[in-house]
Scaffold this active site. Structure first.
Site, short mmCIF file in Angstrom:
data_model
loop_
_atom_site.label_atom_id
_atom_site.label_comp_id
_atom_site.label_asym_id
_atom_site.label_seq_id
_atom_site.Cartn_x
_atom_site.Cartn_y
_atom_site.Cartn_z
N ARG A 155 -30.66 25.78 1.74
CA ARG A 155 -29.57 25.93 2.08
C ARG A 155 -29.34 26.82 3.43
NH1 ARG A 155 -30.54 26.88 -3.34
NH2 ARG A 155 -29.43 25.41 -4.82
N LYS A 200 -30.02 30.45 -5.11
CA LYS A 200 -28.60 30.97 -5.89
C LYS A 200 -29.22 31.75 -7.04
CE LYS A 200 -25.58 27.24 -4.97
NZ LYS A 200 -24.59 26.19 -5.37
N HIS A 239 -25.10 21.47 5.14
CA HIS A 239 -25.17 20.84 3.96
C HIS A 239 -25.31 19.29 4.00
CE1 HIS A 239 -24.69 20.46 -0.32
NE2 HIS A 239 -23.79 19.17 -0.13
N ARG A 287 -29.09 19.10 4.45
CA ARG A 287 -29.45 19.07 3.50
C ARG A 287 -29.43 17.77 2.46
NH1 ARG A 287 -31.26 23.03 -0.81
NH2 ARG A 287 -30.05 22.73 -2.93
N HIS A 342 -32.89 23.35 -7.49
CA HIS A 342 -31.79 22.89 -8.44
C HIS A 342 -32.43 23.40 -9.71
CE1 HIS A 342 -29.49 19.49 -5.78
NE2 HIS A 342 -29.19 20.76 -5.62
N TYR A 398 -27.60 12.83 -5.35
CA TYR A 398 -28.21 12.38 -3.94
C TYR A 398 -28.71 11.15 -4.14
CZ TYR A 398 -28.07 17.47 -2.68
OH TYR A 398 -27.55 18.57 -2.33
#
Length: 298
Positions: free
Chosen positions: A148, A172, A242, A245, A268, A277
């Site tokens: 990210r 995150k 993004h 990514r 994730h 995706y």
């Protein structure tokens, strides 16, 4: 009320491990709703309001032209706040208990093609000097790791392991993961670091990527960099970190990577996040299916 908001902020930061960016967004949303109540209802205790107050805020936001997705994000902040109040037994029922999110249309994220990516990499092939080498490395690192933008900006110098060809990133909710880097990228690390060491002033020494003034790079620097380079090779509407990514994940899946591996690389928490995706790889999946199934070969 101040105590509740401060306690909620501490909860998000210390227990939920939210990033500073997310923390600020949540607190700003709550402050915005609090201000709305003071103006329209002369009510400044938002932990005692009802759903009618929240619905009025939603109507006001929509009337101002705020998108449904943005409204949903703001309500998610409120929902988290009321969930905290429930958890700490300060309320018995959330005013958002029966709230339904506004409908939104999913915006299709179109990845760059392999040709577009390699055309950009051709442009920076002969990079020299600090900024050019840094820019080349940023583009290559985003494309070859899928990290990210925030992870790239926060990358610590101590977490770049050239010898073992890996980097440690903070994702995150402060979740760490180790990403492998290709040998060609590890070589670029060395070249960049030599130029980095020659900077006259280094202010943010702990961070890997710096500006020529020795400061940590920021969001706009990375966005402008990606947008600028990819604008020369692509007519796609969105040209952002993004999308790079997204491109990373799509190209891996197109070339046979399994979904679980891509999930781990992207950081994730669930496969559901990674599956968005797979739509870009549908045509390739169809061809594999047609070639592999006995009925497809007839």
């Amino acid at each position: 009320m101040t105590t509740n908001k401060d306690a909620f902020r501490d909860y998000l930061q210390l227990e939920k491990k939210y990033s500073p960016h997310t923390l600020t967004a949540y607190c700003n949303d709550i402050a915005s709703f609090e201000f709305f109540n003071k103006i329209h209802f002369e009510e400044d205790i938002i932990d005692q309001v009802g759903y009618d107050h929240i619905r009025s805020w939603i109507v006001s936001l929509v009337g101002e032209g705020v998108s449904n997705s943005s409204v949903n994000r703001k309500i998610a902040s409120l929902k988290a706040f009321y969930k905290f109040l429930l958890k700490t037994k300060q309320i018995q029922i959330s005013p958002l208990l029966k709230h339904k999110a506004l409908k939104t249309s999913r915006i299709l994220q179109i990845p760059f093609s392999e040709k577009e990516v390699f055309n950009v990499l051709d442009q920076v092939q002969n990079a020299i000097g600090f900024e050019e080498l840094r820019n080349k490395l940023i583009i290559d690192l985003l494309y070859t790791t899928g990290m990210r933008r925030a992870e790239l900006i926060q990358l610590q110098l101590a977490n770049v392991d050239i010898l073992n060809k890996s980097i440690k990133v903070l994702g995150k909710r402060s979740k760490e993961r180790i990403l492998p880097v290709l040998p060609i990228i590890a070589d670029q690390f060395s070249l960049y670091l030599k130029e980095r060491a020659l900077l006259v002033t280094i202010v943010d020494a702990d961070f890997f990527f710096l500006t020529k003034r020795g400061l940590k790079i920021n969001n706009s620097v990375v966005y402008r960099l990606i947008n600028s380079y990819f604008s020369t090779v692509s007519e796609k509407v969105k040209k952002s970190p993004h999308i790079v990514r997204h491109t990373f994940a799509t190209h891996l899946l197109n070339n046979g990577a399994d979904l679980n591996s891509v999930k781990e690389l992207l950081g994730h928490s669930s496969l559901a996040s990674t599956q968005i995706y797979t739509h870009s790889s549908l045509s390739k999946i169809k061809n594999i299916y047609k070639d592999a199934h006995p009925r497809g070969r007839k």
